[in-house]
Enzyme design. Structure first.
Site, PDB file in Angstrom:
ATOM      1  N   ASP A  94      26.918 -43.230 -11.953  1.00 10.27           N
ATOM      2  CA  ASP A  94      27.695 -42.274 -13.121  1.00 10.27           C
ATOM      3  C   ASP A  94      29.107 -41.850 -12.782  1.00 10.27           C
ATOM      4  OD1 ASP A  94      25.511 -42.698 -14.604  1.00 10.27           O
ATOM      5  OD2 ASP A  94      25.352 -40.849 -15.204  1.00 10.27           O
ATOM      6  N   HIS A  96      25.281 -41.653  -8.448  1.00 13.98           N
ATOM      7  CA  HIS A  96      26.693 -41.247  -8.721  1.00 13.98           C
ATOM      8  C   HIS A  96      27.812 -41.881  -7.783  1.00 13.98           C
ATOM      9  CE1 HIS A  96      24.375 -38.144 -11.024  1.00 13.98           C
ATOM     10  NE2 HIS A  96      25.461 -37.954 -11.717  1.00 13.98           N
TER      11      HIS A  96
HETATM   12 ZN   LIG Z   1      27.751 -37.866 -15.153  1.00 13.29          ZN
END
Ligand SMILES: [Zn+2]
Ligand SMILES: *[C@@H]1O[C@H](CO)[C@@H](O)[C@H](O)[C@H]1NC(C)=O
Ligand SMILES: *[C@@H]1O[C@H](CO)[C@@H](O)[C@H](O)[C@H]1NC(C)=O
Ligand SMILES: *[C@@H]1O[C@H](CO)[C@@H](O)[C@H](O)[C@H]1NC(C)=O
Ligand SMILES: *[C@@H]1O[C@H](CO)[C@@H](O)[C@H](O)[C@H]1NC(C)=O
Ligand SMILES: *[C@@H]1O[C@H](CO)[C@@H](O)[C@H](O)[C@H]1NC(C)=O
Ligand SMILES: *[C@@H]1O[C@H](CO)[C@@H](O)[C@H](O)[C@H]1NC(C)=O
Ligand SMILES: *[C@@H]1O[C@H](CO)[C@@H](O)[C@H](O)[C@H]1NC(C)=O
Ligand SMILES: CC(=O)N[C@H]1CO[C@H](CO)[C@@H](O)[C@@H]1O
Length: 456
Positions: free
Chosen positions: A170, A335
């Site tokens: 992400d 992430h």
């Molecule tokens: Zn996020």
């Protein structure tokens, strides 16, 4: 045959809407009969049809693997982002472009749920919240991943097959302020390991790092929406929800040429109101069942979780898999946020691959067309790339939906699915959406959605 079922579908829809929608006027059966002419169709966004993508993009899913994908320094690419809102700020909800997207939504099919409370920093506050009384499926409160509105399919939250690891990163693309860990650091690493991933992009980052986004598409990753400014979406008004999704969809389309059919809510914060808006903007909701908490390691925008704790999560997931304790598939949240998260990702991927079948999240759901542009066809769970009828095969618009089952992102297109009107009635569909049995009229209703006009 589907057409002759229209009236049955409309009747069932009426009942379905009563249980699902919280909008009081929608609970009136008289009102809902109008859904016979206007179900919450999921169509290629007409409000993006005038966007001209930048040049330099691949036009199809890249064939080939290790050593054949582009790596190394990114092409230099300047992008004129005048006309876009300020990065990382809540975009205006009253601009003409956003209102065009707002006006394309059938609001009678969106639950009239309360906007959730947030503090001055935008963090959700649960003060006074009573989950017993909440008619919605609100992930932040209960971890719920199945919309209570039966018109909206369940979220993709975990790969269905044991041993599958749905890989997702992400908050990218990781921009130049990350120094040497800016992209294409992680993308090169993935290419060298012949590994595709699902990437959930922040629109503000896409326009700041357009060459990284183009590289990701060229390397065969799956690009999905992760909003413009990363807010708790349930705390926004309807029009602000639209604005966050609109600008991110536009940024991804203008930079890479694809129109995503998938999104992930920041913090997982989604309820039935936000799901219904996203769905009508063409987006299916993707969550996760394993959270590395990597963002919380020391780093800009991070916290003070020790990297050893994150190591410990990976260690136990791997050993649980190896010793047979783990009996499910997963979607894992990681992430591309800063040097800490990128290094952590690169450190663990090889070991994860020894224990799991690591695939981008869409692959384990057999979602081969994650964009409205059906010239991009991704592998399904057995690794093969289905043959899909493309828009260029000149199918008349009136029957386009029969060839293109792709409007339902949670449908599992396969070679036959994509040339078969029954695609969304397949057992695969019901597996991801337990409320919809193969023979249920609601599943057939989803088939009707596929009849919506196709306008990429
Ligand atoms: Zn996020
Ligand atoms: C509900 O239905 C009744 C007729 O059965 C109609 O008079 C009324 O206006 C409807 N209410 C709404 C909010 O649509
Ligand atoms: C509720 O439904 C009515 C009638 O369809 C619509 O005009 C209104 O905008 C909806 N409210 C919300 C919050 O979606
Ligand atoms: C891919 O190629 C790189 C460089 O040629 C090599 O180091 C790496 O081991 C290869 N990976 C796989 C999975 O074959
Ligand atoms: C499997 O490994 C995990 C993590 O090390 C451990 O907690 C669990 O007891 C093991 N289970 C079995 C059946 O060995
Ligand atoms: C990330 O970079 C910063 C300096 O830019 C450095 O202090 C820090 O140790 C790095 N973190 C890791 C995990 O390498
Ligand atoms: C993979 O699955 C698809 C259907 O999902 C099927 O059409 C295809 O033949 C399969 N390929 C292999 C090699 O098993
Ligand atoms: C994906 O397709 C395969 C056949 O290739 C099938 O066995 C599997 O159940 C499907 N997975 C889902 C989630 O539908
Ligand atoms: C882009 C970004 O957030 N970079 C940060 C990542 O974390 C390091 C510390 O580990 C920070 O120094 C970076 O600024």
């Amino acid at each position: 045959m589907l057409y002759s079922l229209t009236s049955t579908v409309a009747l069932v829809l009426t009942a379905a809407t009563i249980t699902g929608a919280q909008n009081t006027s929608s609970t009136n059966a008289t009102t809902t009969t109008s859904t016979a002419s206007g179900p919450p169709a999921q169509v290629s966004p007409a409000w993006l049809s005038s966007v001209t993508p930048l040049s330099g993009n691949v036009k199809a899913y890249p064939e080939g693997g290790n050593g054949t994908l582009p790596t190394g320094p990114l092409a230099s690419l300047t992008f004129d982002y005048s006309g876009y809102p300020e990065g990382w700020k809540s975009p205006s909800a009253t601009s003409a472009e956003v209102l065009a997207a707002v006006n394309a939504i059938d609001w009678s099919a969106v639950p009239n749920s309360a906007v959730r409370k947030a503090d001055s920093k935008g963090d959700l506050t649960m003060t006074g919240y009573d989950s017993e009384k909440d008619p919605d499926c609100w992930w932040s409160a209960s971890g719920c991943v199945k919309s209570k509105n039966p018109l909206i399919p369940a979220d993709a939250a975990a790969c269905p097959q044991v041993g599958d690891w749905g890989l997702t990163y992400d908050d990218g693309p990781l921009t130049a302020d990350a120094g040497t860990y800016a992209e294409p650091h992680l993308y090169d690493f993935l290419a060298e390991h012949n590994q595709k991933a699902g990437l959930f992009y922040i629109g503000s980052n896409v326009i700041a790092a357009p060459a990284a986004a183009q590289r990701a598409l060229a390397d065969g990753h799956t690009l999905c929406v992760h909003t413009w400014s990363h807010p708790a979406m349930t705390s926004l008004s309807n029009n602000n929800v639209v604005a966050e999704l609109y600008w991110t969809l536009k940024a991804i389309k203008e930079v890479t040429g694809v129109t995503s059919k998938c999104w992930r809510p920041p913090y997982g914060d989604v309820d039935d109101r936000v799901r219904a808006i996203a769905w009508q903007m063409g987006l299916t909701t993707v969550l996760w069942d394993l959270d590395t908490d990597d963002w919380n390691m020391p780093g800009d925008g991070g916290g003070n979780l020790s990297p050893e704790t994150v190591d410990g999560y990976f260690e136990s997931w791997i050993s649980n898999r190896k010793n047979g304790t783990d009996k499910t598939g997963h979607i894992v949240l990681q992430h591309e946020l800063n040097n800490s998260t990128v290094l952590m990702a690169e450190k663990w991927l090889p070991q994860v691959k020894e224990a799991f079948n690591v695939v981008p999240w869409n692959q384990c759901f057999n979602i081969s067309t994650p964009y409205w542009e059906t010239n991009f066809v991704y592998p399904v769970s057995n690794g093969s790339v289905p043959v899909v009828a493309t828009a260029s095969s000149a199918i008349p618009v009136s029957t386009a939906a029969v060839t293109s089952s792709s409007p339902s992102p949670v449908a599992k297109p396969s070679a036959s699915d994509n040339t078969n009107a029954n695609a969304v009635l397949s057992p695969a569909e019901s597996a991801a959406s337990p409320r919809m049995s193969v023979s249920s009229p609601v599943a057939m209703f989803l088939g009707m959605i596929a009849i919506a006009a196709y306008a990429v």
